[in-house]
Design a protein around this motif. Structure first.
Motif, PDB file in Angstrom:
ATOM      1  N   ARG A 380       6.539   8.092  -6.317  1.00 52.16           N
ATOM      2  CA  ARG A 380       7.925   7.736  -6.015  1.00 52.16           C
ATOM      3  C   ARG A 380       8.291   8.116  -4.583  1.00 52.16           C
ATOM      4  O   ARG A 380       9.039   7.406  -3.910  1.00 52.16           O
ATOM      5  N   ALA A 381       7.767   9.242  -4.108  1.00 51.22           N
ATOM      6  CA  ALA A 381       8.034   9.643  -2.723  1.00 51.22           C
ATOM      7  C   ALA A 381       7.412   8.642  -1.755  1.00 51.22           C
ATOM      8  O   ALA A 381       8.017   8.277  -0.737  1.00 51.22           O
ATOM      9  N   ALA A 382       6.203   8.173  -2.072  1.00 57.34           N
ATOM     10  CA  ALA A 382       5.532   7.178  -1.228  1.00 57.34           C
ATOM     11  C   ALA A 382       6.331   5.871  -1.201  1.00 57.34           C
ATOM     12  O   ALA A 382       6.482   5.234  -0.144  1.00 57.34           O
ATOM     13  N   GLN A 383       6.847   5.476  -2.344  1.00 60.00           N
ATOM     14  CA  GLN A 383       7.650   4.253  -2.410  1.00 60.00           C
ATOM     15  C   GLN A 383       8.928   4.404  -1.590  1.00 60.00           C
ATOM     16  O   GLN A 383       9.358   3.464  -0.901  1.00 60.00           O
ATOM     17  N   ALA A 384       9.546   5.584  -1.648  1.00 62.62           N
ATOM     18  CA  ALA A 384      10.758   5.825  -0.861  1.00 62.62           C
ATOM     19  C   ALA A 384      10.452   5.807   0.632  1.00 62.62           C
ATOM     20  O   ALA A 384      11.196   5.239   1.430  1.00 62.62           O
ATOM     21  N   ARG A 410      -3.639   7.028  -4.196  1.00 67.51           N
ATOM     22  CA  ARG A 410      -4.153   6.324  -3.014  1.00 67.51           C
ATOM     23  C   ARG A 410      -3.542   4.930  -2.887  1.00 67.51           C
ATOM     24  O   ARG A 410      -3.168   4.505  -1.797  1.00 67.51           O
ATOM     25  N   ASN A 411      -3.432   4.226  -4.008  1.00 67.87           N
ATOM     26  CA  ASN A 411      -2.870   2.879  -3.953  1.00 67.87           C
ATOM     27  C   ASN A 411      -1.417   2.888  -3.490  1.00 67.87           C
ATOM     28  O   ASN A 411      -0.986   2.022  -2.722  1.00 67.87           O
ATOM     29  N   ALA A 412      -0.644   3.879  -3.960  1.00 67.73           N
ATOM     30  CA  ALA A 412       0.752   3.989  -3.518  1.00 67.73           C
ATOM     31  C   ALA A 412       0.829   4.263  -2.023  1.00 67.73           C
ATOM     32  O   ALA A 412       1.650   3.696  -1.301  1.00 67.73           O
ATOM     33  N   LEU A 413      -0.074   5.110  -1.544  1.00 68.91           N
ATOM     34  CA  LEU A 413      -0.075   5.458  -0.130  1.00 68.91           C
ATOM     35  C   LEU A 413      -0.607   4.322   0.738  1.00 68.91           C
ATOM     36  O   LEU A 413      -0.185   4.149   1.881  1.00 68.91           O
ATOM     37  N   LEU A 414      -1.527   3.527   0.209  1.00 63.98           N
ATOM     38  CA  LEU A 414      -2.003   2.359   0.951  1.00 63.98           C
ATOM     39  C   LEU A 414      -0.867   1.361   1.175  1.00 63.98           C
ATOM     40  O   LEU A 414      -0.753   0.759   2.253  1.00 63.98           O
ATOM     41  N   SER A 415      -0.028   1.202   0.173  1.00 63.63           N
ATOM     42  CA  SER A 415       1.141   0.324   0.338  1.00 63.63           C
ATOM     43  C   SER A 415       2.071   0.864   1.406  1.00 63.63           C
ATOM     44  O   SER A 415       2.632   0.110   2.208  1.00 63.63           O
ATOM     45  N   LEU A 416       2.249   2.171   1.427  1.00 67.88           N
ATOM     46  CA  LEU A 416       3.081   2.814   2.449  1.00 67.88           C
ATOM     47  C   LEU A 416       2.492   2.585   3.844  1.00 67.88           C
ATOM     48  O   LEU A 416       3.209   2.216   4.780  1.00 67.88           O
ATOM     49  N   VAL A 417       1.184   2.799   3.978  1.00 64.52           N
ATOM     50  CA  VAL A 417       0.528   2.622   5.281  1.00 64.52           C
ATOM     51  C   VAL A 417       0.667   1.173   5.750  1.00 64.52           C
ATOM     52  O   VAL A 417       0.916   0.907   6.935  1.00 64.52           O
ATOM     53  N   GLU A 418       0.526   0.237   4.823  1.00 66.21           N
ATOM     54  CA  GLU A 418       0.679  -1.171   5.198  1.00 66.21           C
ATOM     55  C   GLU A 418       2.075  -1.438   5.743  1.00 66.21           C
ATOM     56  O   GLU A 418       2.248  -2.180   6.720  1.00 66.21           O
ATOM     57  N   GLU A 419       3.088  -0.831   5.131  1.00 65.39           N
ATOM     58  CA  GLU A 419       4.460  -1.000   5.614  1.00 65.39           C
ATOM     59  C   GLU A 419       4.654  -0.354   6.986  1.00 65.39           C
ATOM     60  O   GLU A 419       5.420  -0.854   7.811  1.00 65.39           O
ATOM     61  N   MET A 420       3.953   0.723   7.243  1.00 67.91           N
ATOM     62  CA  MET A 420       4.101   1.428   8.522  1.00 67.91           C
ATOM     63  C   MET A 420       3.467   0.676   9.688  1.00 67.91           C
ATOM     64  O   MET A 420       3.900   0.805  10.827  1.00 67.91           O
ATOM     65  N   GLY A 421       2.428  -0.115   9.424  1.00 68.66           N
ATOM     66  CA  GLY A 421       1.808  -0.903  10.474  1.00 68.66           C
ATOM     67  C   GLY A 421       1.128  -0.052  11.534  1.00 68.66           C
ATOM     68  O   GLY A 421       0.530   0.998  11.229  1.00 68.66           O
ATOM     69  N   PRO A 422       1.222  -0.447  12.806  1.00 70.89           N
ATOM     70  CA  PRO A 422       0.514   0.266  13.880  1.00 70.89           C
ATOM     71  C   PRO A 422       0.850   1.751  13.976  1.00 70.89           C
ATOM     72  O   PRO A 422       0.047   2.525  14.505  1.00 70.89           O
ATOM     73  N   ALA A 423       1.999   2.164  13.466  1.00 71.80           N
ATOM     74  CA  ALA A 423       2.372   3.581  13.523  1.00 71.80           C
ATOM     75  C   ALA A 423       1.432   4.447  12.687  1.00 71.80           C
ATOM     76  O   ALA A 423       1.406   5.669  12.843  1.00 71.80           O
TER      77      ALA A 423
END
Length: 465
Positions: A380-384, A410-423
């Motif tokens: 939930r923290a990763a989604q937020a 890991r899957n939740a965090l991969l979605s987060l990383v994808e949203e973050m992009g180059p950052a």
């Protein structure tokens, strides 16, 4: 074979299109139809196959032509030959959603207007109906539609009337024509579209609509019309509240109350009371999420509920739907986000991530939650954080640590990383490793995250290999 070829989309489009081009020639209808479907998902890059698709359309049955026209529209909506194929395909039905037409089909307006003007055109009625999808963009078609409304008392004239309600709602004599046609069960649903578009101008229909509600009508359009009447709908509000708990009508009524918004503000305390009692909470939720102008009043009541342990979780859940309007609750949200109670924390995460103006305060708390032993809290923290992705950079150490945990995390965090992009460039070594995972979904998610970090356009998720 076509589905397998799609695995190369984005990496070898030429190979993909070659296989799909061959599939279009198949004697098996299911194969060629599947190829058409996939070409539509590819969209504009599939334009080299356009001649083959056009040829298939010429030899197809009416229902197949409609399907092919829909795909052609996605690939090359402005090409004259495609427009003509689209026009011919609507003889039996209209295969497009109004939103699709409005967004991509504006170039069709002149051709549709011409069809409306020609008395013997076989698609005159459908053309009149389609023009309504463009709303104000089709203002050039108003004279043709007005002429058709005046001259034709049948389906084509009614279609023109309904479209005029959407394009030029101040056109004279719309209401008498729509009110008369509303009594015909065969045209009632279509007429309702026009009445909804007219909004408060449809107020003369209120007695009839209230009569239908009293008779137990389950037709959603009845409540949609009322929801667009504004202050004039107030006489119907007690009747709506009386039936709000009806399992067959509650959702439609909730949407009507939500659309009335400030004109239904007097019933907010009653709706809050229903929420507190746990009565019809799903429909109350729908009403509140639409009440944008009344949101401050509702939020202030919910802030009071945060002080009560018995209503706190429900109030947090509802606050998340108010976005930036939940600003007054932020101090409490921040407090609950640090609570020992996992449920409270997760509900607080969901609400606080809607408040981007407080990202500097929220991100450290959410980053800390990524270290929690409770997997649900971490997810939930990763989604937020994904909602606050532009501000999530300071959480990178915790993200990197989480990418070494179990698969779900890991899957939740991969979605987060994808949203973050180059950052999220610091995650690249781990992303490369996970892109070779034995798990299919993790492998695909890691590859998508890599592309995002590299600043590349994300792949259409329907076409993943």
């Amino acid at each position: 074979s076509a589905a397998i070829a799609l695995g190369h989309e984005g990496e070898n489009l030429e190979v993909t299109l070659k296989v799909l081009r061959e599939a279009l020639k198949s004697d098996e209808a299911s194969v060629s139809q599947l190829a058409i479907q996939y070409l539509g998902q590819i969209g504009e890059p599939a334009s080299p196959v356009l001649p083959e698709i056009m040829k298939l359309a010429e030899s197809s049955k009416d229902w197949q032509q409609a399907q092919i026209a829909h795909v052609l529209f996605k690939i090359a909506p402005t090409k004259p030959e495609v427009q003509e194929a689209i026009i011919q395909s609507v003889k039996s039905s209209i295969p497009f959603e109004p939103s699709e037409l409005s967004e991509h089909g504006e170039s069709l307006i002149p051709r549709l207007t011409k069809a409306v003007q020609e008395e013997n055109d076989p698609i005159r009625s459908q053309a009149a109906e389609m023009l309504g999808s463009f709303e104000a963009k089709a203002s050039s078609a108003v004279p043709a539609l007005q002429a058709l409304m005046a001259s034709d008392k049948g389906d084509a004239g009614l279609a023109a009337t309904i479209s005029l309600a959407r394009i030029a709602p101040d056109t004279p004599d719309l209401m008498p024509r729509l009110a008369a046609a509303y009594d015909n069960p065969k045209s009632k649903y279509k007429v309702a579209e026009g009445l909804i578009a007219l909004g408060p101008r449809s107020v003369s229909m209120l007695p009839k609509l209230m009569e239908e509600i009293e008779g137990g009508s389950e037709q959603g359009y009845v409540y949609k019309i009322i929801g667009k009447l504004g202050p004039a709908a107030k006489p119907a509000i007690p009747l709506l509240m009386q039936n709000l708990s009806d399992p067959l009508r509650g959702y439609a009524i909730a949407e009507a109350l939500g659309n009335l918004d400030k004109d239904a503000a007097d019933v907010v305390p009653e709706l809050i009371a229903m929420w507190r009692r746990g009565e019809s909470t799903d429909v109350v939720f729908i009403a509140f999420t639409k009440m944008k102008q009344t949101a401050p009043t509702i939020v202030n009541l919910l802030v009071e509920d945060l002080k009560n342990e018995e209503t706190r979780l429900e109030a947090l859940d509802l606050l998340a739907s108010f976005g930036a309007s939940a600003e007054p609750a932020f101090p409490q949200l921040l407090e609950f986000a640090k609570s020992d109670n996992a449920e409270l924390r997760m509900e607080a995460f969901q609400a606080m991530c809607q408040l981007e103006s407080h990202a500097a305060e929220s991100v450290p708390v959410l980053a800390s939650a990524l270290k929690d032993e409770n997997r649900r809290v971490v997810i939930r923290a990763a989604q937020a954080l994904a909602r606050l992705s532009k501000h999530a950079g300071p959480a990178m150490p915790q993200i990197l640590a989480g990418l070494e945990r179990d698969l779900l995390v890991r899957n939740a965090l991969l979605s987060l990383v994808e949203e973050m992009g180059p950052a999220a460039v610091d995650a690249m070594p781990l992303l490369e490793k996970l892109s070779k995972s034995d798990d299919y979904f993790e492998r695909v998610s890691a590859r998508d995250a890599i592309k995002s970090v590299q600043g590349k356009k994300r792949r259409n998720r329907d076409l993943k290999d």
